[in-house]
Design an enzyme around this catalytic site. Sequence first.
Site, PDB file in Angstrom:
ATOM      1  N   HIS A  84       0.814  -1.209   0.000  1.00  0.00           N
ATOM      2  CA  HIS A  84       0.000   0.000   0.000  1.00  0.00           C
ATOM      3  C   HIS A  84       0.853   1.267   0.000  1.00  0.00           C
ATOM      4  O   HIS A  84       0.374   2.340  -0.369  1.00  0.00           O
ATOM      5  CB  HIS A  84      -1.007  -0.001   1.159  1.00  0.00           C
ATOM      6  N   ASP A 217       1.437  -7.958   2.051  1.00  0.00           N
ATOM      7  CA  ASP A 217       1.507  -6.503   1.873  1.00  0.00           C
ATOM      8  C   ASP A 217       2.950  -6.054   1.631  1.00  0.00           C
ATOM      9  O   ASP A 217       3.596  -5.480   2.505  1.00  0.00           O
ATOM     10  CB  ASP A 217       0.931  -5.812   3.109  1.00  0.00           C
ATOM     11  N   SER A 645       4.185   1.870   8.385  1.00  0.00           N
ATOM     12  CA  SER A 645       3.891   0.935   7.300  1.00  0.00           C
ATOM     13  C   SER A 645       5.161   0.672   6.499  1.00  0.00           C
ATOM     14  O   SER A 645       5.813   1.605   6.031  1.00  0.00           O
ATOM     15  CB  SER A 645       2.816   1.514   6.384  1.00  0.00           C
TER      16      SER A 645
END
Length: 710
Positions: A84, A217, A645
């Site tokens: 992402h 991810d 992240s």
Amino acid sequence: MKKVFLAITLIISVLCAKADEGMWLPYNLSGASLYEMQQLGCKLSADQIFDLNQPSLKDAIVQFGGGCTGELISPEGLLLTNHHCGLSYVQKHATVEHDYLTDGFWAYSKAEELPNPGLTVSFLAYVEDVTEAVLEGVTDEETRMEIIAENIKKITKERKGERDVEIEIVPFYAGNQYIMFEYDVYKDVRLVCCPPWGIGKYGADTDNWTWPRHKGDFNIFRVYTDRDGKPAKYSENNIPMQSKHYLPINIKGVKQGDYAMIMGYPGSTDRYSTSYTVRNIIESEAPGYINCRTTKLNEYRKHMDADQEVFIKYASKQASVSNYWKYFIGQQKQLVRNHVYDRRLAQEQAFMEWVEADKERQAIYGKIFEGIEAKWKILDDIMMPMTYLREAGWNGGEAVSFSRRFMKINNLINNEGSKEDIAKVAEGLRGQVATFFKDYDKALDMDVTIALLNLFYKDIDRYVPTMIEEIGAKNGGDFTAWVTKAFEKSIFVDQSKLEKWLEKPKKLDKDPIFALAMNIIDEYANVVYPLFEEASLVGNAGERLYMRGLIMMQTRRNFYPDANFTMRLTYGTVEPYKGADAVNYNYYTTMDGVMAKYIPGNWEFDIPQDVRDLAEARDYGRYADENGDLVVNFITTNDITGGNSGSPVVNGEGELIGLAFDGNWEAMSGDIMFEQKVQRTICMDARYLLWCLEKVGKVNNIINELTIIE
């Protein structure tokens, strides 16, 4: 000036440090913190973690793209981050013919790696405490921020000189301390690997911010330098970075109780805020964000589901809007569920009891809540309108938002600027126009703009821009007719019209989209924001003093600073948790769980055929655990937030065991108050990463470049 890694006066005793709570400054690890890390399983010394003179763990960690974290995983600059985090760059390369979003992208040689204009990664090179210099000359609240800004400008200029580095001076502890950070910024960062949508985005909105998860991810990029190893813009002559330090990848697997450490760039927390902040989030900020983003996402989904080309154009935009839409839903719910407001009130009451017990404290702290109360009396009136002005206003419809970039050229025209200056600005806008329309859909944007303006008029009754108020009153709150006509007339929804305008720019004041954007900005800049500044002036001093008072009161508490997108370290262990009554979660998930969620053709839970074939054959190779399962995700007690992240999860030896990518639903209030029993970091297992590379992508060129610990 004194170096922060030698002394930070505000850091106090760490006798009660907790293993899982805290976003610690890695360049100032205390003996107590390091001891606790070692007791949990850390084998690294403080210098192996952070050293400005010798290669250390910090040299593998980067700020990625201005909002995430990444880490080097090979000697030649391979960079790992979240899917992402890199999604918007992958999307720019994707077309219907080459749908890298759905199908993934794998570079089988360096020649196939794709450049990404505008993408940068930053390596931390130097740290220094500059509090004394920043606060020099500050004598009162009225001139405080102006003097601080001038001092920061001066310090930055002196430190930077003629060097190609980025200098950032950041406040800590509510402005009681200032630290300077120096970064080396690399501008040639190329896409190497992106997994298919059914891996990298698996679970999408439904699973976001929840456990259990089953998501791969990750994205992989490579950093390039000039021939001398220095940062440089993209060039075919650039070479792969020679990594100062990189992370070996350990595939032995994780067990409950294993040590886990994360380094990265957490974006923002507010752990020391008052009860007023908590109440505002529950009653104003969160509801405003949720209402506006729900409205926008409903329109996105309608158009994206109907057209694959629109899906490709808006995949990254939808993900960006959706991420913090669900975050605010969860945060609001868990702030209430976890009684955070009441706990903040209790802390404030205990603080005032401590103050009242001593006359000297009364003189210093006795009246600080008067200013804080005055601040929030103003803010309570404007916070919801401010949220709508941003979310449903100038950042609502895309054309409205994009038109703001033309403010400068319109001002030049209105003020009879020179033809040369106007032409120069116009030339700079040409590339932005092409970029904007590459991923723009007029029909979608028109529906979004109508829906958001309808919402604004319905929900907000004060600080409403005059155009919205007048159009809404005239049309019974329905903006459909006005927006439809505006989209017919405006140059900002038609690339050819806008490019023609750039050839001979003229006043934009009568363009309906531009006029609306300017009217919204006028309301914000000239009416609402001055009230916000007034509130800050009357309340910030009290909040700053409250922070200092808490430190003085709680002498046995280690006050790590709130996150502010500077490098932090957090340590903990791999652990399960109890989510609710009779709901007990294991600490890992497997490929069996991925397959159990599979829904053919569903945008969130579809799985590529080759991945299904591999799973059905249980072809997991050396990445299977002792039971023959492929572990996909695991959870730890580490303390992270947005900005983390893509952060590496490393073991006690400094080897990569996973990739952090999310937090859990039960602790969505964690940015305001850490939830000791239930807060977890959700991580992608390193074994799943390598399985995807080897078995799905078949990029043995990448596998061979890595250092793998079996």
